[in-house]
Design a protein around this motif. Structure first.
Motif, mmCIF file in Angstrom:
data_model
loop_
_atom_site.group_PDB
_atom_site.id
_atom_site.type_symbol
_atom_site.label_atom_id
_atom_site.label_comp_id
_atom_site.label_asym_id
_atom_site.label_seq_id
_atom_site.Cartn_x
_atom_site.Cartn_y
_atom_site.Cartn_z
ATOM 1 N N SER A 53 4.844 8.640 4.316
ATOM 2 C CA SER A 53 4.606 8.289 3.176
ATOM 3 C C SER A 53 5.672 7.426 2.472
ATOM 4 O O SER A 53 5.184 6.106 2.100
ATOM 5 N N ALA B 87 5.585 3.862 4.105
ATOM 6 C CA ALA B 87 4.493 3.311 4.277
ATOM 7 C C ALA B 87 4.595 1.740 3.423
ATOM 8 O O ALA B 87 3.861 0.862 4.075
ATOM 9 N N ARG B 88 5.397 1.746 2.455
ATOM 10 C CA ARG B 88 5.548 0.482 1.838
ATOM 11 C C ARG B 88 6.027 -0.725 2.573
ATOM 12 O O ARG B 88 6.324 -1.829 2.113
ATOM 13 N N ASP C 259 5.261 -2.882 4.606
ATOM 14 C CA ASP C 259 4.095 -3.391 5.375
ATOM 15 C C ASP C 259 3.876 -4.950 5.407
ATOM 16 O O ASP C 259 2.841 -5.691 5.758
ATOM 17 N N ARG D 179 5.442 -7.679 0.654
ATOM 18 C CA ARG D 179 6.106 -8.187 -0.507
ATOM 19 C C ARG D 179 7.726 -8.577 -0.142
ATOM 20 O O ARG D 179 8.298 -9.130 -0.786
ATOM 21 N N TYR D 180 8.224 -7.544 0.811
ATOM 22 C CA TYR D 180 9.617 -7.873 1.348
ATOM 23 C C TYR D 180 9.678 -7.438 2.677
ATOM 24 O O TYR D 180 8.979 -7.028 3.220
ATOM 25 N N GLY E 242 7.852 -0.706 -6.519
ATOM 26 C CA GLY E 242 8.249 0.074 -5.112
ATOM 27 C C GLY E 242 9.191 -0.337 -4.492
ATOM 28 O O GLY E 242 9.255 -0.317 -3.119
ATOM 29 N N MET F 292 -1.161 -2.386 -3.579
ATOM 30 C CA MET F 292 -0.587 -1.278 -4.054
ATOM 31 C C MET F 292 0.790 -1.072 -3.306
ATOM 32 O O MET F 292 1.085 -1.002 -2.221
ATOM 33 N N PRO F 293 1.695 -1.322 -4.389
ATOM 34 C CA PRO F 293 3.297 -1.534 -3.852
ATOM 35 C C PRO F 293 3.922 -0.439 -2.967
ATOM 36 O O PRO F 293 4.600 -0.924 -2.115
ATOM 37 N N LYS F 294 3.449 0.687 -3.326
ATOM 38 C CA LYS F 294 4.086 1.748 -2.278
ATOM 39 C C LYS F 294 3.313 2.014 -1.398
ATOM 40 O O LYS F 294 3.804 2.801 -0.374
ATOM 41 N N ASP F 295 2.100 1.671 -1.078
ATOM 42 C CA ASP F 295 0.927 1.926 0.023
ATOM 43 C C ASP F 295 0.756 3.480 -0.448
ATOM 44 O O ASP F 295 0.153 4.030 0.674
ATOM 45 N N TYR F 296 1.050 4.031 -1.482
ATOM 46 C CA TYR F 296 0.522 4.996 -1.720
ATOM 47 C C TYR F 296 0.278 5.200 -3.604
ATOM 48 O O TYR F 296 1.043 4.432 -3.922
#
Lengths: 493, 491
Positions: A326, A329-330, A332, A335-336, B57, B99-103
């Motif tokens: 989890s 996940a960010r 992706d 964004r960066y 995030g 969704m910045p954190k993908d959660y």
């Protein structure tokens, strides 16, 4: 024991008194880095200009008669998973190779205001997943004591930096042993504080319920000095402990003055390594010898059985990957960080993650995703959490009768590169350290003689939540009783 | 529910079928900052200006709960008769670029508010399953031919909304038709606004409604497969979407088929719901307790404090007005417009309830009403009911009261408004009848033939003449009455 040259507390004292300048100290350490880090690869980024600027500011403050803080002019290395404003923070991953945070981690802020001089960002297993620093996307770090061997991990760069004299002290992060095991393998003191004692704000998460920042140092007094600076409540971390811990420097001084008479110490049967093939005999012997040394110093030592302790490894390898799946996940590509093109958003994300993450990170993301999936949650993640609860209950019961517990830190001394290519063999390295992460309790590793191949052995002390003061008291006694190795800083150079 | 409403709703489906509807209402909470981040919670800023490392995030950032958001959510829970208790933050994991954190941080097994109910103005009581807190997502704009994600050339993401605090209020599947669904949303919206928890603006997206729709044989207890309808942007669309979807289900059953459980999108232009892209695998959000946050366990003292400070709820406010003889619908309008306090004071000052509520409904802008002194307002209505002012004059005086804050008597005098006495008005009517005998004959004849169209036309003619002659000061109602009386005498 540490020579005056490399003791962080001595540097801070001299710099504050004006008998040495912070700039001269920084130059000395930076010179060693340029001389040898090409070989060792402790650093992903050396912050030479920042370090000299910070040192200059410290010297100016000293000249102006300002209070310069307890770590004035102390060169410190930071694991490259702690955010540093304006300095790239990579987690040793291609994913974040060029990411520059707009803010400092809480621990970094505290170090700066205590006068410490950050000299660089150290290498690690990618996203802190590993026990050898071989999983770095930027190549491994070598053990300065024997460059054919690993420094341990995941905070291998931070351990190597201190061991090689690139910094007086350093910060690592410990999720399953990532400070204590490399400390043991590099002959250093390494501390994992009580969960919540040090703010995690700005520490790039691997497994949020287990991650904790702590120091590497040549000796217990230096570790205590850094601990005192970085510990403390932070409103930006909801899991930060509101209560203030006592000063560890005071605990160290009290131990030196008063000894450890009556301290109740338990040698944990299940973590002692006795009768287990995976443990090197010298390691098992060192654990027992350390317990004897504490008894000789006046502690009341008993053996104690904690049956759930061995279940820790399995529970950990469900919980940590689940949280990691989890937390990561960010990354992706939106964004960066790394972005690989794709015909649509989903393929862009998949391509970026495929290219950006290494094998071990992917392995744990898959494990964790599976453990949390509908239909498997109860059997895997849910069960692991129940084991964790049982472990906490059992350790708390044991701590009614003991102030500190003792065991070896790692089943083996520093091993050669590639020696533990099988992931399960590598995971087993954490068997002694993982219980304290699952319980949230503090633990530390103290060098205690040499083992196979004349490499250092570490002994682990554990204590109940917020029980660091007793742990540091015992550490001082162990340090005093440890066999001389000829490996002490300054001895070889 | 009233009998008429029931029968209307029953006619929407073929005989033997009834609708089962549950609503999920998302409302943005009116806090100064976001749910877990210090960034501003404001609508309408330039893209990506209300942001902070936490709500973006960024690596290493951690969420911290906004206490005000919890307080507002507890207010909502209490207003909906919920049990308010310990809640655990959970992560809902899925990949989405806005969704910045993908959660998404939400609440799963243990929501803040559970087991409540909402009594509608019509009397029906709808169960509330839960009202939990969560964070909002950002907004994607797909740049390409259709504006849809599938064939977009590229997408832009605005994270201003990412992390805005939301409450999701989930009703039990106890709503019986589109009208009741709309009534439920309106009443819920009034409550959210009344307790200061949300601005409830559907047009700005601060209130969003998803409808779970299924059908069953009339009177059955079973719950059949439901579809969740998203993208419903107004109350009108909500009603249309529910009817469409329910009829679709009935048709499937009557053809020997059955609906699939799925999420469908309301297509406003096409007037129909459409299945989302078909998903090969079922959505698995892999919920687990968020290790970055600790559970919230609101103390009884805090809950009691919030309960004690709760303002009067819409139902109580409507009851206060109807208790003075106000019509329920007019009372509801006054409450919905937030002008019931003014109305109640005016009525308590002796003004006629019906006239007061007419002005509230038609002649007062919500913004200007702040300027209005309830005593002066009551005075105006009394002048009107005692025929010292005509209704037209009263409306004009009221507008000026709002503008200047002056009292009605002074304004009326300044304009030379005095209601004509009946004798004067009758004389004027008589002279007009004499001057326009043809038109008068047509008016009388139309009355005898019951030709309403012609009668109305001629009545308009005379009223117009009189208003012209009196510069609008005649009382329209009195004129009409005079014309009818005289026509009756003439025939």
């Amino acid at each position: 024991m540490t020579s005056e040259l490399t003791s962080a507390t001595a540097i801070a004292r001299d710099v504050a008194a004006g008998s040495r300048t912070a700039v001269s100290v920084a130059e000395e350490y930076l010179a060693r880095i340029s001389e040898r880090d090409g070989e060792i690869h402790a650093f992903n980024t050396v912050m030479a200009d920042d370090a000299l600027a910070q040192a200059t500011a410290v010297d100016e403050a000293v000249a102006a008669g300002h209070d310069v803080g307890p770590l004035a002019g102390v060169p410190i290395a930071l694991k490259d998973n702690m955010c540093t404003r304006g300095v790239r923070t990579t987690c040793s991953s291609k994913m974040l190779e060029n990411w520059v945070p707009p803010y400092d981690a809480a621990a970094v802020e505290k170090l700066r205001s205590a006068g410490a001089v950050a000299v660089g960002k150290t290498n690690l297993d990618e996203f802190a997943m590993g026990s050898s620093t071989e999983n770095s996307a930027f190549g491994p770090t070598l053990n300065p004591l024997d460059p054919t061997r690993v420094p341990g991990g995941s905070s291998g760069g931070s351990a190597a930096a201190v061991a090689a004299g690139f910094s007086a002290v350093s910060l690592g992060s410990d999720t399953g042993g990532s400070i204590r095991q490399p400390a043991a393998l590099c002959g250093l003191v390494g501390v994992k504080p009580t969960y919540g004692a040090v703010s995690r704000y700005g520490l790039i998460a691997f497994a949020s319920s287990l991650d904790q920042i702590g120091p590497f140092a040549h000796d217990v007094a230096d570790a205590a000095a850094v601990f005192d600076v970085i510990a403390g409540h932070d409103g930006r971390d909801s899991t930060s402990i509101p209560e203030q811990l006592p000063s560890m420097s005071d605990a160290v001084a009290a131990s030196i003055a008063d000894g450890i008479d009556g301290l109740r110490v338990g040698l944990v049967t299940e973590l002692s390594g006795r009768g287990l093939d995976a443990f090197e005999p010298e390691v098992v012997a060192a654990g027992a010898a350390a317990a004897d040394a504490l008894a000789a110093a006046g502690a009341k030592v008993d053996e104690v059985s904690i049956p759930t302790a061995v279940a820790g490894l399995s529970a950990y390898y469900m919980i940590a990957p689940a949280e990691a799946s989890s937390n990561l996940a960010r990354y992706d590509g939106v964004r960066y960080g790394l972005r690989e093109p794709g015909p649509n958003t989903a393929s862009m994300m998949a391509a970026s993650r495929t290219a950006g993450f290494g094998d071990e990170v992917k392995r744990r993301i898959m494990l964790g995703t599976y453990a949390l999936s509908a239909g498997y949650y109860d059997a895997f993640y849910g069960k692991a959490q129940r084991i964790r609860t049982l472990m906490i209950q059992e350790f708390d019961r044991v701590y009614a009768d003991f102030d500190v517990l003792i065991s070896p830190t790692s089943p083996c001394v520093a091993f050669e590169f590639g020696a533990k290519a099988d992931p399960l063999t590598m995971y087993y390295n954490d068997v002694c350290t993982i219980p304290s992460n699952l319980t949230g309790h503090p633990a530390m590793s103290i060098p205690f003689g040499l083992g196979a191949h004349s490499m250092p052995v570490g002994v682990q002390l554990m204590a109940p939540a917020m029980g660091e003061a007793d742990m540091f008291r015992a550490a001082v006694a162990l340090e005093a009783a440890a066999p001389q190795t000829g490996r002490e800083p300054g001895a070889s150079s | 529910m009233t009998a008429t409403q029931r029968s209307t709703e029953e006619d929407l489906l073929p005989d033997g079928w009834e609708m089962v509807i549950g609503l999920e209402v998302h409302a943005e909470l009116a806090t100064r900052t976001k749910m877990f981040s210090p960034a501003a919670n404001e609508f309408g800023g330039e893209p990506n200006t209300n942001i902070h490392p936490v709500c973006l995030g960024l690596p290493g950032t951690l969420p911290v709960v906004n206490r005000k958001a919890v307080e507002l959510s507890i207010r909502i829970g209490l207003a909906l008769d919920c049990t308010v208790g310990r809640c655990v933050w959970a992560r809902k994991n899925y990949f989405y670029p806005d969704m910045p954190k993908d959660y998404q941080i939400s609440q799963y097994d243990l929501p803040l508010n559970s087991d409540g109910q909402l009594e509608l103005p019509s009397g029906a009581v709808i169960g509330i399953e839960r009202a939990h807190m969560e964070e909002d997502t950002g907004k994607s704009t797909h740049v390409g031919e259709s504006g849809r994600i599938h064939d977009a050339g590229y997408s832009l993401v605005d994270y201003n909304r990412a992390g805005v605090p939301l409450i999701e209020i989930v009703s039990r599947p106890e709503i019986t038709g589109p009208e009741q669904a709309k009534e439920y949303v309106e009443e819920l919206r009034s409550i959210l606004v009344a307790v200061g928890a949300s601005d409830g603006k559907m047009e700005e997206g601060s209130l969003r409604v998803d409808a779970n729709v299924s059908v069953r044989p009339t009177g059955a207890e079973e719950l059949r497969t439901r579809c969740e309808i998203k993208n419903v942007n107004s109350l009108r669309s909500l009603g249309r979407a529910i009817i469409f979807e329910a009829r679709r289900h009935v048709q499937l059953y009557e053809n020997g088929e059955a609906p699939r459980q799925e999420t469908r999108h309301w297509d406003e232009e096409g007037g129909r719901t459409r299945a989302g892209r078909s998903k090969e695998e079922a959505e698995d959000y892999r919920y687990f307790a968020d290790p970055d946050l600790v559970p919230i366990d609101p103390s009884q003292e805090w809950i009691d404090e919030i309960r004690a400070a709760l303002p009067a709820l819409p139902k109580d406010r409507r009851d206060a007005l109807t208790g003075h003889g106000a019509d329920p619908a007019a009372a509801a309008t006054a409450v919905n417009r937030g002008l019931d306090g003014l109305a109640l004071s005016a009525i308590e000052n002796g003004a006629d309830a019906e006239r007061v509520l007419t002005h509230i409904a038609h002649n007062l802008a919500v913004d200007g009403a702040d300027n209005l002194d309830a005593g002066n307002f009551a005075e105006l209505v009394k002048m009107e009911t005692s025929n010292a002012l005509t209704s037209t004059q009263a409306k004009q005086v009221l507008a000026e009261m709002v503008e200047t804050g002056n009292d009605p008597a002074a304004i009326a005098t300044a304009h030379g408004f005095e209601a004509m006495d009946t004798g004067e008005l009758e004389a004027l009517v008589d002279s007009l009848i004499a001057d326009h005998s043809d038109e008068w004959q047509r008016f009388v004849a139309a009355g005898q033939a019951d030709d309403q169209k012609e009668r109305k036309k001629m009545q308009g003619f005379f009223t117009g003449q009189i208003m012209k002659a009196t510069k609008g000061q005649a009382d329209g109602a009195a004129v009409n009455k005079l014309l009818s009386t005289k026509a009756g005498q003439a025939s």
